[in-house]
Motif scaffolding. Structure first.
Motif, PDB file in Angstrom:
ATOM      1  N   GLY B  42      -2.873  -3.422   5.307  1.00 43.99           N
ATOM      2  CA  GLY B  42      -2.073  -2.281   5.707  1.00 43.99           C
ATOM      3  C   GLY B  42      -0.752  -2.682   6.343  1.00 43.99           C
ATOM      4  N   GLY B  44       1.789  -3.768   4.860  1.00 46.39           N
ATOM      5  CA  GLY B  44       2.897  -3.365   4.004  1.00 46.39           C
ATOM      6  C   GLY B  44       3.308  -4.409   2.987  1.00 46.39           C
ATOM      7  N   LYS B  45       2.468  -5.410   2.768  1.00 47.12           N
ATOM      8  CA  LYS B  45       2.806  -6.485   1.829  1.00 47.12           C
ATOM      9  C   LYS B  45       2.888  -5.970   0.399  1.00 47.12           C
ATOM     10  CE  LYS B  45      -1.000  -8.658   2.908  1.00 47.12           C
ATOM     11  NZ  LYS B  45      -1.714  -7.835   3.860  1.00 47.12           N
ATOM     12  N   SER B  46       1.830  -5.265  -0.015  1.00 44.50           N
ATOM     13  CA  SER B  46       1.823  -4.783  -1.401  1.00 44.50           C
ATOM     14  C   SER B  46       2.970  -3.819  -1.641  1.00 44.50           C
ATOM     15  CB  SER B  46       0.506  -4.079  -1.723  1.00 44.50           C
ATOM     16  OG  SER B  46      -0.559  -4.988  -1.643  1.00 44.50           O
ATOM     17  N   THR B  47       3.216  -2.974  -0.651  1.00 39.83           N
ATOM     18  CA  THR B  47       4.298  -2.006  -0.800  1.00 39.83           C
ATOM     19  C   THR B  47       5.633  -2.709  -1.022  1.00 39.83           C
ATOM     20  OG1 THR B  47       3.124  -0.459   0.629  1.00 39.83           O
ATOM     21  CG2 THR B  47       5.486  -0.087   0.319  1.00 39.83           C
TER      22      THR B  47
END
Ligand SMILES: Nc1ncnc2c1ncn2[C@@H]1O[C@H](COP(=O)(O)OP(=O)(O)O)[C@@H](O)[C@H]1O
Ligand SMILES: [Mg+2]
Lengths: 305, 513
Positions: B42, B44-47
Motif C-alpha cells: 500500500g 504506492g509502488k505499483s501505482t
C-alpha cells in the motif's frame, strides 16, 4: 424397424440433414465467434429472427437476392453492435440484454411485415427473389454422392466454406489470436497495447454477419418467405452446438450435423406414424444430453487445473 | 548519453476513491542499474509503476525517459519507447500457448497468416540468450508460476524493452526459482538492460540491486546506494511508524488459555508452503497481535483457524475441540467470531441491505423469530439497535451496504461479529483503509472485548495498530513464527522490523551482516 432404416438410409435423407443443419451451423459459428471474443451469445435467436425478416424485405425492395442477403447481414451487424453497445459501454447484464433482444424480435418482426406486406403471419404476398440452389458440375453426375452433395442452396455451401475460413482466421492469423486474447483476458491484451474495444466490435461484426446469413437462409433458401417465429429455437440450438463442439469449428460442424440428423429424423418419423409429441422432443433431448456431456467434461478439466 | 535513463518528477496520484497513492514522488533511475523500489504494502509502488507504464493517469508531475516526455502516452506507445513491465498479477492468456502470448500484439506475418515458425524461433532465441528456458509450444495454463514469469520476461524482451519493471516478482516464487530469476536479471543487466525491481525483502534487494528508493504511505522516503546502506537502515526507512492514533488501555489480566495452535502447516493451491509448523496460544483477556509484512502467512493463519481451508496439518484446539475438523458454522457456534481481511468480498454482501448483512450469521436464532417464523419486527429492532450502538452512519437499516463508506461498511462487519458475543475474536486487518474516526471506534471496542475477558487474535500489517493494541506480539516471516514477545512493551518497532523482514529470528542465529 426396417421401414425406419429404409427411411433414413437414403441419399435423400442425408441431403435433408445437410439442408436442415445449415441454419444451425450458421448460428453455432456465430455463437463461436461471440464466445471467443468474450461476449455472451444469448441474443443470437433474436438477431437471426430479425434478419430472417429483413432478408426478404430487402430482397423485395431491391428486387434482388443479393440485396436481400446484404440487407440481412447489415441488420445482423447493427443488432450485434447494439447488443455490444448496451453491454460493453452501458454495462447492462448480458443475459438480460439478450433476452430483451429476443423478446423485441418477436414483436418487431410482426410489426414490420404488417407494415410492408399488410399481413401479420408472413411475407408470402411479397415477391422477393430467393437465393438459388446450385448443381455442382462434375460432382452432380456421380451417383449417390452427387445426390447428397450437389443441388444445395448457395448459402449452405457458404456455411461449409465459412467453417474452414473461421478455423483459419482463429487459429492461424493475428486477428484470431487477438480476438481470443481479448475474449479471455482483456487486461492481458490491453497490457501489450491491444485496443480491446476495437477487437470486441470486430468480434460483433463477424458474429452479426454469420447470424444474418443464418437468418437469410431461413427465409430465402429453406423457404421463400418470412413467417413469424420462423427461427423456432435454432439460435439456441446453435448455442448448444457451439458448446458441444467445444468452441472448435470442426467440432461445431459435427455437432450441428447431429442436430440436423435429430431434426430430420423428427420429420421423417412423423410420416411413419410415431407419436408426434415424442418425436418433437428429440432435438431437445439431444441438446440436454450433449450439454450434460459437455459440462461433465469441462468440470473434470477444471478440477484438474 | 545521459547517465539517467528515467526521471520521474514530483508525481502525485489520487485515486477516484480519495486514496492518495503517490504524493510528490520523484524517482531517478540510472542506465544499466538494477534499481530497487521498496516499501510496505500500500506504499504506492505499483501505482507509481502503472503511471510510468501509462496504465493509470497521474494528477501531476513529469516523466522523462531517455530525454523524451512520456506525458499522455498510452501503454502501446510506452512499449514502443522501450519500457516493459511484468505486472504483479501476470498478464497472460491462459488458454494460449507460450509463443502466442509472447507475440500477442506484435505478431510476425507471412501473407495473411501468423508466421508461426518465425515466432517460435524468436522465442527460442530469446530464451537461449537470456537463459529463460521454457517450451514455446506449452499451454500457459499447464505451466508453473515460475515458468509463467519467464514467459512474462520473454514477452517484455521480445518488445525490445531497455527498461524492465518487475513488480514484486519474487512474491510468488520458491527460493530456488528466486535464485534463478536473480541470475537472469544479472545477465540482463550485463546485456545493458536497466531494471526496476519492486520488493519488500531487504536481503534480496541487497543481493542484486545497485540503488534503493523507499516509499512510505505514498511519499518518497529517500534513495540510497545499496552497497552503503545497512539492512537495519533500510528496515528503519521502510517500517518507520507514523503515529496517527494512540490508545490508552488498562494493564492486561490474562486468564486461562482459550486457543492453542499446534504444529499448523498449510500448502496453498499453488503448492507453496505458506504456513510452516506454527505454534502459539491465546489466553482470555489477551490481545495477541500478529505482525508481519503482508504475504508471510498471517492471512492464511487466520483463515485456517476459522475453517476456510481444507488439508491443513496440525491442530487448532479451542476449549478442547479441534477446530480443523469443524465447519465454519460449528466454529462460530463454539463462540468464535471473524473479521475478514477483505470486507468487500468476504465481510459483507454489498448489494443487499444493512439488516440482511447483520442477520446473516444468526438467521436461525430463536431471538429473531415468532412461532418459528422470522419476525421482521424483531429483525428491525435488532438492526436499529446495532446501528445505534456501533454508530453506523446510514439512512436506515434498509440501505444497501455497498452505498456506505469504507469505515461504516467495516462497522457493519464489526457490529455483526461483536454482537455474536464471541469468546475468541479473530480480527484480520480490522481497520485497513478506513477513516481515523472509525478506526478509533473499532480499537476501543476491541479493547473493551479484551477487558471483558475475551481472547483476541489481531492480524495486522499496520505496525502502529499492532503496537498500540497488542498485549503480546507474534511476528510471522515466510510462514513461520519469527519471534514471540509475551509483553509487547519489551520490543521496539525497530526490532519488530528486523523480525518482520527476516533479518532476525528467535531460537536461531540469523545475523544481519
Ligand atoms: N485502482 C485503485 N483504486 C483505488 N485505490 C487504489 C487502486 N489501486 C491501488 N489503490 C490504493 O492505493 C494505495 C497504493 O496502492 P499500491 O500502489 O498498489 O501499493 P503497493 O504496490 O506499494 O502495495 C493503496 O492504499 C491502495 O489501496
Ligand atoms: Mg503492489
Amino acid at each position: 424397424m426396417s421401414a425406419f432404416l429404409q427411411t433414413i438410409l437414403t441419399p435423400d435423407f442425408v441431403f435433408t440433414v445437410i439442408r436442415v443443419m445449415t441454419p444451425i451451423l450458421f448460428a453455432a459459428l456465430s455463437c463461436m465467434v461471440f464466445t471467443k471474443g468474450g461476449i455472451d451469445s444469448i441474443g443470437i435467436e433474436g438477431i437471426m429472427l430479425i434478419c430472417s425478416m429483413t432478408g426478404p424485405v430487402f430482397s423485395y425492395l431491391t428486387q434482388s437476392a443479393i440485396g436481400g442477403v446484404i440487407g440481412a447481414i447489415v441488420t445482423g451487424i447493427l443488432l450485434a453492435f447494439l447488443f455490444g453497445y448496451v453491454t460493453l459501454q452501458l454495462k447492462a447484464v448480458e443475459i438480460l440484454a439478450g433476452i430483451a433482444l429476443n423478446t423485441m424480435a418477436s414483436g418487431l418482426t410482426i410489426f414490420v411485415i404488417y407494415y410492408v406486406a399488410g399481413e401479420k403471419g408472413s411475407t408470402q404476398s411479397l415477391f422477393s427473389p430467393v437465393v438459388p440452389n446450385i448443381e455442382i458440375p462434375v460432382l452432380s453426375s456421380i451417383p449417390i454422392l452427387g445426390d447428397i452433395l450437389s443441388g444445395h442452396n448457395i448459402l449452405t455451401y457458404l456455411a461449409i466454406i465459412l467453417t474452414f475460413v473461421l478455423a483459419y482466421v482463429f487459429y492461424s492469423t493475428p486477428l484470431g489470436l487477438r480476438i481470443r486474447s481479448v475474449g479471455e483476458n482483456a487486461q492481458a491484451a490491453a497490457s501489450v497495447g491491444i485496443n480491446v474495444m476495437k477487437y470486441k466490435y470486430i468480434t460483433l461484426a463477424i458474429a452479426g454477419t454469420l447470424a444474418g446469413l443464418g437468418g437469410a437462409f431461413m427465409s430465402m433458401g429453406y423457404v421463400s418467405f418470412f413467417s413469424k417465429e420462423m427461427i423456432a429455437g435454432r439460435g439456441f440450438i446453435g448455442m448448444a452446438a457451439e458448446a458441444m463442439g467445444m468452441g472448435n469449428p470442426f467440432g461445431i460442424f459435427l455437432a450441428s450435423g447431429l442436430f440436423g440428423i435429430a431434426d430430420s429424423l423428427a420429420v421423417r418419423l412423423q410420416l411413419l406414424n410415431f407419436p408426434t409429441q415424442l418425436i418433437q422432443t428429440i432435438p431437445y433431448m439431444i441438446t440436454i444430453i450433449a450439454i450434460s456431456i459437455y459440462s461433465y467434461k469441462r468440470s473434470k478439466r477444471e478440477k484438474k487445473l | 548519453m545521459e547517465k539517467e535513463i528515467l526521471k520521474m518528477k514530483q508525481i502525485t496520484k489520487i485515486y477516484g476513491n480519495g486514496v492518495i497513492a503517490n504524493k510528490d514522488v520523484s524517482l531517478t533511475v540510472n542506465r544499466g542499474e538494477i534499481h530497487a523500489l521498496m516499501g510496505e504494502n500500500g506504499a504506492g509502488k505499483s501505482t507509481l509503476m502503472k503511471i510510468l507504464f501509462g496504465f493509470e493517469d497521474k494528477d501531476s508531475g513529469e516523466i522523462l525517459f531517455d530525454g523524451q516526455n512520456l506525458d499522455g502516452k498510452k501503454p502501446a506507445e510506452i512499449i514502443e519507447c522501450g519500457i516493459g513491465m511484468v505486472h504483479q498479477h501476470f498478464m497472460l492468456v491462459e488458454s494460449l500457448r507460450v509463443y502466442e502470448n509472447v507475440i500477442l500484439g506484435m505478431e510476425p506475418k507471412k501473407g495473411l497468416s501468423t508466421d508461426k515458425e518465425a515466432a517460435i524461433k524468436m522465442v527460442k532465441e530469446l530464451s537461449e540468450k537470456y537463459n529463460l528456458s521454457v517450451d514455446p509450444m506449452a499451454k500457459v495454463s499447464d505451466i508453473s508460476v515460475g515458468l509463467k514469469q519467464k514467459v512474462e520476461l520473454i514477452k517484455v524482451l521480445a518488445r525490445n524493452a531497455r527498461l524492465l519493471i518487475l513488480d514484486e516478482p519474487t512474491a510468488v516464487l520458491t527460493p530456488q526459482e528466486t535464485e534463478e530469476l536473480f541470475e537472469q536479471l544479472l545477465l540482463l543487466k550485463k546485456n545493458g538492460h536497466t531494471i526496476i525491481f519492486i520488493s519488500h525483502k531487504i536481503k534480496e534487494v541487497k543481493q542484486i540491486c545497485d540503488r534503493i528508493t523507499v516509499l512510505r504511505r505514498g511519499r518518497l522516503v529517500g534513495t540510497m546506494d545499496a552497497a552503503n546502506a545497512t539492512e537495519e537502515e533500510i528496515s528503519k526507512f521502510m517500517v518507520g511508524r507514523d503515529v496517527v492514533l494512540k490508545m490508552d488501555k488498562k494493564p492486561a489480566a490474562f486468564g486461562e488459555t482459550l486457543l492453542k495452535v499446534e504444529n499448523l502447516s498449510f500448502e496453498n493451491k499453488d503448492k507453496k508452503k505458506v504456513l510452516n509448523n506454527v505454534n502459539f496460544e491465546v489466553k482470555r483477556g489477551q490481545i495477541l497481535g500478529i505482525a508481519g509484512v503482508e504475504g508471510n502467512g498471517q492471512n492464511e493463519l487466520a483463515e485456517c483457524i476459522f475453517g476456510f481451508h481444507k488439508g491443513v496439518e496440525g491442530k487448532v484446539l479451542f476449549e478442547g475441540k479441534n477446530l480443523l475438523e469443524e465447519s465454519i458454522r460449528q466454529i462460530r457456534e463454539n463462540g468464535v467470531s471473524y473479521i475478514p481481511e477483505d470486507r468487500l468480498s468476504t465481510g459483507v454482501a454489498t448489494k443487499v441491505s444493512i439488516w440482511e448483512n447483520l442477520v446473516s450469521d444468526r438467521i436461525d436464532s430463536k431471538l429473531l423469530r415468532v412461532k418459528r417464523l422470522l419476525s421482521q419486527k424483531k429483525i428491525q429492532e435488532m438492526s436499529q439497535q446495532l446501528i445505534k450502538d456501533y454508530t453506523i452512519l446510514c439512512r436506515n437499516e434498509n440501505q444497501e451496504v455497498g452505498m456506505l463508506s469504507g469505515g461504516n461498511m467495516q462497522k457493519v462487519v464489526v457490529a455483526r461479529e461483536f454482537s455474536a458475543n464471541p469468546d475468541l475474536l479473530i480480527a484480520n486487518q480490522p481497520t485497513r483503509g478506513i477513516d481515523v474516526g472509525a478506526n478509533e471506534f473499532i480499537w476501543k471496542r476491541i479493547i473493551e472485548l479484551r477487558d471483558q475477558g475475551k481472547a483476541i487474535m489481531l492480524v495486522s500489517a499496520d505496525l502502529n495498530e499492532v503496537l498500540e493494541l497488542s498485549d503480546s506480539i507474534m511476528v510471522m516471516c515466510d510462514g513461520e513464527v519469527a519471534g514471540y514477545f509475551e509483553d509487547s512493551k519489551e520490543v521496539s518497532e525497530y526490532e519488530l522490523g528486523l523480525y518482520m523482514l527476516g533479518l532476525k529470528k528467535q531460537g536461531q542465529e540469523v545475523a544481519a551482516e
